[in-house]
Motif scaffolding. Sequence first.
Motif, PDB file in Angstrom:
ATOM      1  N   GLU A   1      18.140   0.684  -0.410  1.00 51.10           N
ATOM      2  CA  GLU A   1      16.813   0.763   0.195  1.00 51.10           C
ATOM      3  C   GLU A   1      16.474  -0.599   0.794  1.00 51.10           C
ATOM      4  OE1 GLU A   1      12.198   1.597  -1.112  1.00 51.10           O
ATOM      5  OE2 GLU A   1      13.809   2.350  -2.392  1.00 51.10           O
ATOM      6  N   LYS A   2      16.025  -0.577   2.031  1.00 49.27           N
ATOM      7  CA  LYS A   2      15.621  -1.813   2.686  1.00 49.27           C
ATOM      8  C   LYS A   2      14.219  -2.187   2.240  1.00 49.27           C
ATOM      9  CE  LYS A   2      17.474  -1.927   7.096  1.00 49.27           C
ATOM     10  NZ  LYS A   2      17.375  -1.933   8.550  1.00 49.27           N
ATOM     11  N   ILE A   3      14.030  -3.434   1.841  1.00 44.14           N
ATOM     12  CA  ILE A   3      12.733  -3.920   1.389  1.00 44.14           C
ATOM     13  C   ILE A   3      12.281  -5.031   2.342  1.00 44.14           C
ATOM     14  CG2 ILE A   3      11.449  -5.036  -0.472  1.00 44.14           C
ATOM     15  CD1 ILE A   3      12.310  -2.307  -1.300  1.00 44.14           C
ATOM     16  N   ASP A   4      11.110  -4.863   2.894  1.00 48.97           N
ATOM     17  CA  ASP A   4      10.533  -5.876   3.776  1.00 48.97           C
ATOM     18  C   ASP A   4       9.890  -6.951   2.895  1.00 48.97           C
ATOM     19  OD1 ASP A   4       9.309  -7.371   5.729  1.00 48.97           O
ATOM     20  OD2 ASP A   4       8.204  -5.694   6.611  1.00 48.97           O
ATOM     21  N   MET A   5      10.364  -8.174   2.993  1.00 48.42           N
ATOM     22  CA  MET A   5       9.894  -9.260   2.132  1.00 48.42           C
ATOM     23  C   MET A   5       8.753 -10.060   2.767  1.00 48.42           C
ATOM     24  SD  MET A   5      12.138  -9.369  -0.613  1.00 48.42           S
ATOM     25  CE  MET A   5      12.111 -11.024  -1.162  1.00 48.42           C
ATOM     26  N   ARG A   6       8.315  -9.636   3.941  1.00 44.67           N
ATOM     27  CA  ARG A   6       7.216 -10.347   4.602  1.00 44.67           C
ATOM     28  C   ARG A   6       5.881  -9.985   3.950  1.00 44.67           C
ATOM     29  NH1 ARG A   6       8.012  -8.405  10.590  1.00 44.67           N
ATOM     30  NH2 ARG A   6       8.229  -6.493   9.408  1.00 44.67           N
ATOM     31  N   THR A   7       4.885 -10.834   4.173  1.00 43.80           N
ATOM     32  CA  THR A   7       3.551 -10.562   3.659  1.00 43.80           C
ATOM     33  C   THR A   7       2.955  -9.367   4.389  1.00 43.80           C
ATOM     34  OG1 THR A   7       3.189 -12.873   3.075  1.00 43.80           O
ATOM     35  CG2 THR A   7       1.235 -11.515   3.366  1.00 43.80           C
ATOM     36  N   LYS A   8       2.395  -8.451   3.618  1.00 49.83           N
ATOM     37  CA  LYS A   8       1.750  -7.261   4.181  1.00 49.83           C
ATOM     38  C   LYS A   8       0.243  -7.374   3.956  1.00 49.83           C
ATOM     39  CE  LYS A   8       5.637  -4.224   3.229  1.00 49.83           C
ATOM     40  NZ  LYS A   8       6.476  -4.998   2.339  1.00 49.83           N
ATOM     41  N   THR A   9      -0.497  -6.740   4.830  1.00 51.53           N
ATOM     42  CA  THR A   9      -1.946  -6.720   4.728  1.00 51.53           C
ATOM     43  C   THR A   9      -2.387  -5.302   4.430  1.00 51.53           C
ATOM     44  OG1 THR A   9      -2.057  -8.430   6.411  1.00 51.53           O
ATOM     45  CG2 THR A   9      -4.081  -7.268   5.953  1.00 51.53           C
ATOM     46  N   TYR A  10      -3.308  -5.170   3.511  1.00 53.00           N
ATOM     47  CA  TYR A  10      -3.876  -3.857   3.220  1.00 53.00           C
ATOM     48  C   TYR A  10      -5.385  -3.979   3.214  1.00 53.00           C
ATOM     49  CZ  TYR A  10      -5.299   0.366   0.788  1.00 53.00           C
ATOM     50  OH  TYR A  10      -5.914   1.545   0.443  1.00 53.00           O
ATOM     51  N   GLU A  11      -6.023  -3.222   4.087  1.00 53.25           N
ATOM     52  CA  GLU A  11      -7.486  -3.202   4.100  1.00 53.25           C
ATOM     53  C   GLU A  11      -7.930  -2.098   3.144  1.00 53.25           C
ATOM     54  OE1 GLU A  11     -11.288  -2.787   7.082  1.00 53.25           O
ATOM     55  OE2 GLU A  11      -9.328  -3.270   7.909  1.00 53.25           O
ATOM     56  N   ILE A  12      -8.523  -2.511   2.050  1.00 54.03           N
ATOM     57  CA  ILE A  12      -9.015  -1.557   1.056  1.00 54.03           C
ATOM     58  C   ILE A  12     -10.208  -0.850   1.685  1.00 54.03           C
ATOM     59  CG2 ILE A  12      -9.952  -1.278  -1.267  1.00 54.03           C
ATOM     60  CD1 ILE A  12      -8.629  -4.031  -1.915  1.00 54.03           C
ATOM     61  N   PRO A  13     -10.145   0.470   1.837  1.00 58.50           N
ATOM     62  CA  PRO A  13     -11.253   1.175   2.499  1.00 58.50           C
ATOM     63  C   PRO A  13     -12.550   1.032   1.705  1.00 58.50           C
ATOM     64  CG  PRO A  13      -9.671   2.737   1.584  1.00 58.50           C
ATOM     65  CD  PRO A  13      -9.105   1.367   1.375  1.00 58.50           C
ATOM     66  N   PRO A  14     -13.689   1.247   2.373  1.00 58.92           N
ATOM     67  CA  PRO A  14     -14.969   1.104   1.663  1.00 58.92           C
ATOM     68  C   PRO A  14     -15.009   1.950   0.397  1.00 58.92           C
ATOM     69  CG  PRO A  14     -15.338   1.384   4.006  1.00 58.92           C
ATOM     70  CD  PRO A  14     -13.874   1.609   3.766  1.00 58.92           C
ATOM     71  N   GLN A  15     -15.322   1.290  -0.697  1.00 59.46           N
ATOM     72  CA  GLN A  15     -15.409   1.953  -1.996  1.00 59.46           C
ATOM     73  C   GLN A  15     -16.885   2.084  -2.371  1.00 59.46           C
ATOM     74  OE1 GLN A  15     -12.464   2.875  -3.808  1.00 59.46           O
ATOM     75  NE2 GLN A  15     -11.628   2.368  -1.791  1.00 59.46           N
TER      76      GLN A  15
END
Length: 152
Positions: A2-16
């Motif tokens: 499995e290929k794993i992307d080691m770069r930093t990822k951004t996740y916008e947590i939707p409005p809770q």
Amino acid sequence: YEKIDMRTKTYEIPPQEILTKDSVTVFVNAIMYYKVRDPESAVTNVDDYSGSARLLAATTLRNVLGTKNLGDILSERESIAHDLHELLLEATEPWGVTVERVEVKDVRVPEQLMRAMAAEAEAARNARAKVIAAEGEHKASRALRQAAEVIM
């Protein structure tokens, strides 16, 4: 394999939708920056490291903010972000994921509450204006009394 992307990822947590400690409903969203630190752990220790980290981020945001008052949420965003970061960092470590940063992006208060807060602030300003005016009248009446005593 499995290929794993080691770069930093951004996740916008939707409005809770969060009920604060003082029973106010607010909508809060945040941003989480994360990356895979250990690809072997990311594949073997958790089914979906990215999805799991994202779900954990949303849940942790709700849990942390549910223990705060509205005033604390609005004024202590940096310390809240720090608390979130520490909790997420600790929870995702066994998965081989490192949470690099968490930022509280937006806190939305219901429209009705905003109107009530604006009305309260206006009432406080009016009360201060009346106190200042009364102090001015009191000083003026004292000055008139002193002037009358001088004339007599």
